[in-house]
Design an enzyme around this catalytic site. Structure first.
Site, short mmCIF file in Angstrom:
data_model
loop_
_atom_site.label_atom_id
_atom_site.label_comp_id
_atom_site.label_asym_id
_atom_site.label_seq_id
_atom_site.Cartn_x
_atom_site.Cartn_y
_atom_site.Cartn_z
N GLU A 91 -53.97 8.55 -7.89
CA GLU A 91 -53.49 8.28 -6.52
C GLU A 91 -54.50 8.84 -5.53
O GLU A 91 -54.63 10.07 -5.37
CB GLU A 91 -52.12 8.94 -6.28
N LYS A 150 -35.59 16.13 -19.21
CA LYS A 150 -36.21 14.88 -18.73
C LYS A 150 -35.25 13.91 -18.06
O LYS A 150 -35.44 12.70 -18.11
CB LYS A 150 -36.96 14.19 -19.89
N ASP A 160 -45.92 18.44 -20.79
CA ASP A 160 -45.21 17.20 -21.11
C ASP A 160 -44.96 16.47 -19.78
O ASP A 160 -44.14 16.93 -18.97
CB ASP A 160 -43.89 17.55 -21.81
N HIS A 166 -42.71 12.18 20.18
CA HIS A 166 -42.43 13.26 21.13
C HIS A 166 -43.06 12.96 22.47
O HIS A 166 -42.47 13.13 23.53
CB HIS A 166 -42.99 14.59 20.61
#
Ligand code: ADP
Length: 585
Positions: free
Chosen positions: A264, A396, A472, A570
Site C-alpha cells: 500500500e 482470528k 501470523d 472550519h
C-alpha cells in the site's frame, strides 16, 4: 554472525533534548512579503506590476516622440522601475519558482496517506517537510558517541542459491506422474528428500495441469527446507512484498527502525511522518498491561447441571494449583494464569490463559489445554470434548471477549505531541485533531457498531509489521483492536494521544519468525529469537513497538484527514477561533 548494531535499540540517554530543538527551518516565501491575506497581497502586486508596465511603456513612447535619451530618467521613472522589479520578483517567486520546482523535483516520498476507503475523495495527500536527515539525527538527543566503525560483515549465506532446473529424465517422469495423479503432489518432499527440487517439480506439474504460467512467481531465493513442516505446505514459489522502514520511532527512551511489509503506497511514509512528530515531541511511552495467550475448548455434558459442576470446579481457586501443574507440563514456558468459563446450556466453553515466553503461543497453550482435558476425564468421564477450540478463545475473528479480556499482549501507548510540531510537521491543529477523533474514531465507529475498531487504520500498521516480522498475519483481526484517544492538554497548546490495544498477538520464536527475511527484520528491532535474560522480554518489547507504531500511524493519518477536510470546513464555517477546551469537554 550478526553485525553489531550501532544504536538502533540503545537507550537514548535523555528524552528531553538539552537544546531547544529547531523545527524545520521556515524559508520565507514571496507571499509572506506583506502581513496581509494572500489574495490581497497577490492583487496588490498584480496591480502594481501592470500599472508600472503601462507607465514605463508610456514614458518610453514619450521619450521616442520627444527624442529624449532613454538613460535620462526622472524621479518617477526610478520609482516605477523599482516597483517593476519588486513586483516582478514577487510574481516570479510566487508562481515561477514553485512552478519550476514542481517540474524539476519529484514529489517527496514523504507524501502519503490512503485510508481504507481509497476510491473516494478520502485519498489525501499531504506534503511533509523535506527531511534532510532521519528525524532522530535532527535532534540533540544526547546519543552516545558512535562506536568505532564496525567491520564490514559478509552477508551470511543462508542456503544454497543454486537455481534448480527440472531437466533430467527422472524429473520429467516425476512431473508426468504428478500430472496424471499417480504421485501425490504433497509427497514430493519426502520422496525426493530435496525440498527445492520438490517445489520445482510441483510447480512445473501445476503449470502443465492448469495451462497457466507461473513465470512471475519466483522459485529461487527461498530456503524451502526452513518452511517444511512449519510454515507452508506444497510450495511452488513465494510472493515478494517490499519492506519499508519507518522511524526512528522513539519509545520508552529507545529508537527503533520499524520494518513494514506492504504494497500500500504511502503507508510507510505516513507512519514515518508520525514517528517524526513523536520524536520531535520527546517520544512515546508504551506500557504492557497483560501477557497471556488463550485457548477455549468446547465440552458437552448430558445435562446443564453437569456442565455447571465442571464450571464451578474449574473456577474454584482451591483447584487452580492442581490444574496449573497439569497444564504446565506442556512446556518450559507455558504457565497457566487463569481459567474463565462460559456456559450455554449443556455446553461449556473453558477459556485458559497462559504466559508463553517469547512464542506467540498458540501451540503451547493448546498442548497445555490438552493435558488438562485428559486429566479432567478421570473426574468427569461423561465430558465429551467437542473441539479443542470452541471459538471462545477467540482466534482470528473479531470478538468482544478479546476486546474486553485481552488476548496475547495488552498494551497502552501514549505521547504528548507539541502544538508547534502539529502545526509544522502534521500541518494541522490540536483542536482539529481532537474534534476529528471524537467524530470519527469514537462517534463514527459507535454508529457503525464497531467491535474494537475505534481507530483510523491500526490494522494497516499491525499487518505490515506482522508480515515483516513473521507473525501470523491472520491474527491482525484481533491484534488491530484499538481505541485511539485524543485530548488537548497544556491549556490547549499540545495534544495527548493514546492507543489502547488489548490483544496484540506476537512472538519472536516459532512460526514464521525463524525464516531468514523475517528474522532479519526482528534483528533490526533488537528482538530476534528468545530473550536469554528474561524469557518473554523480546515478544513483549515487540508488542510495545507495534502499539507505538500504530500511534504514529494514527497521528499521521488523522492529521491528513484533519488538514484536508476539517480545517477547510472550519474556515468555511468560520469556526477556527472556537475554544479548544470546549471542544474537548
Ligand atoms: P507457538 O506456540 O507460538 O506456535 P511454538 O510452540 O511452535 O510457538 O514454538 C515455540 C518453541 O520455542 C517451543 O518449542 C519452545 O520450547 C521454544 N522456545 C525456546 N525459547 C523460548 C522462549 N524464550 N519462549 C518461548 N518459547 C521458547
Amino acid at each position: 554472525m550478526e553485525a553489531p548494531r550501532l544504536y538502533s535499540t540503545k537507550p537514548v540517554q535523555s528524552l528531553k533534548p538539552t537544546k531547544k530543538i529547531p523545527l524545520e527551518e521556515d524559508h520565507g516565501k514571496a507571499s509572506d512579503a506583506l502581513p496581509l491575506p494572500l489574495h490581497l497581497t497577490n492583487a496588490l502586486f498584480f496591480t502594481l506590476f501592470f500599472s508600472v508596465v503601462y507607465f514605463l511603456l508610456s514614458r518610453w513612447r514619450e521619450k521616442i516622440r520627444t527624442s529624449t535619451a532613454l538613460h535620462v530618467v526622472t524621479f518617477s521613472d526610478i520609482i516605477a522601475l523599482l516597483s517593476f522589479f519588486a513586483s516582478f520578483i514577487y510574481l516570479l517567486g510566487f508562481f515561477g519558482i514553485d512552478f519550476v520546482q514542481s517540474l524539476v523535483f519529484q514529489p517527496s516520498p514523504d507524501v502519503w496517506v490512503a485510508e481504507d476507503e481509497e476510491d473516494d475523495n478520502e485519498v489525501l495527500l499531504a506534503k511533509e517537510d523535506t527531511r534532510k536527515v532521519p528525524c532522530g539525527q535532527a535532534l540533540d538527543c544526547s546519543l552516545p558517541p558512535l562506536p568505532p566503525a564496525a567491520p564490514i560483515v559478509t552477508p551470511q549465506k543462508v542456503f544454497d542459491e543454486k537455481p534448480v532446473t527440472v531437466t533430467t529424465e527422472e524429473d520429467e517422469e516425476l512431473i508426468k506422474s504428478v500430472v496424471d495423479g499417480t504421485t501425490p503432489s504433497y509427497s514430493l518432499e519426502s520422496k525426493l528428500g530435496d525440498c527445492k527440487r520438490a517445489a520445482a517439480i510441483r510447480r512445473e506439474a501445476l503449470q502443465r495441469l492448469t495451462g497457466k504460467s507461473l513465470s512471475g512467481l519466483p522459485l529461487d531465493g527461498l530456503d524451502y527446507e526452513s518452511i517444511l513442516g512449519q510454515c507452508c505446505e506444497m510450495p511452488v514459489g513465494y510472493v515478494q512484498i517490499p519492506v519499508g522502514i519507518a522511524g526512528p520511532l522513539l519509545v520508552n527512551g529507545r529508537e527503533y527502525s520499524v520494518p513494514m511489509a506492504t504494497t500500500e503506497g504511502c503507508l510507510v511514509a505516513s507512519t514515518n511522518r508520525g514517528c517524526k512528530a513523536i520524536h520531535l515531541s520527546g517520544g512515546a511511552t508504551s506500557v504492557l498491561l497483560k501477557d497471556g495467550m488463550t485457548r477455549a475448548p468446547c465440552v458437552r455434558f448430558g445435562t446443564a447441571k453437569r456442565a455447571a459442576d465442571l464450571k464451578l470446579y474449574l473456577e474454584d481457586p482451591d483447584n487452580f494449583e492442581t490444574l496449573s501443574v497439569v497444564f504446565n507440563r506442556s512446556s518450559r514456558f507455558g504457565r497457566l494464569q487463569g481459567i474463565k468459563c462460559a456456559i450455554a446450556g449443556k455446553n461449556l466453553y473453558i477459556r485458559f490463559t497462559c504466559s508463553t515466553g517469547d512464542a506467540m503461543g498458540m501451540n503451547m497453550v493448546s498442548k497445555g489445554v490438552q493435558n488438562v482435558l485428559d486429566f479432567l476425564q478421570t473426574d468427569f468421564p461423561d465430558m465429551d470434548v467437542i473441539g479443542i477450540s470452541g471459538n471462545f478463545c477467540s482466534d482470528k475473528k473479531p470478538a468482544a471477549v478479546n476486546w474486553i479480556e485481552g488476548r496475547g499482549k495488552s498494551v497502552v501507548c501514549e505521547a504528548i505531541i507539541k502544538g508547534d510540531v502539529i502545526k509544522k510537521v502534521l500541518k494541522t491543529s490540536v483542536e482539529s485533531l481532537v474534534e476529528l477523533n471524537m467524530l470519527k474514531n469514537l462517534t463514527g465507529s459507535a454508529m457503525a457498531g464497531a467491535l474494537g475498531g475505534f481507530n483510523a487504520h491500526a490494522s494497516n500498521i499491525v499487518t505490515a509489521i506482522y508480515l515483516a516480522t513473521g507473525q501470523d498475519p491472520a491474527q491482525n483481526v484481533e491484534s488491530s483492536h484499538c481505541i485511539t484517544m485524543m485530548e488537548a492538554v497544556n491549556e490547549g497548546k499540545d495534544l495527548h494521544i493514546s492507543v489502547t490495544m488489548p490483544s496484540i498477538e506476537v512472538g519472536t520464536v516459532g512460526g514464521g519468525t525463524q525464516l531468514a527475511s523475517q528474522s532479519a527484520c526482528l534483528n533490526l528491532l533488537g528482538v530476534k529469537g528468545a530473550s536469554k535474560e528474561t524469557p518473554g522480554a523480546n515478544s513483549r518489547t515487540l508488542a510495545t513497538i507495534v502499539a507505538s507504531a500504530v500511534l504514529a500511524g494514527e497521528l499521521s493519518l488523522m492529521s491528513a484527514l484533519a488538514a484536508g477536510q476539517l480545517v477547510k470546513s472550519h474556515m468555511k464555517y468560520n469556526r477556527s477561533s472556537k475554544d479548544v477546551s470546549k471542544a474537548t469537554s
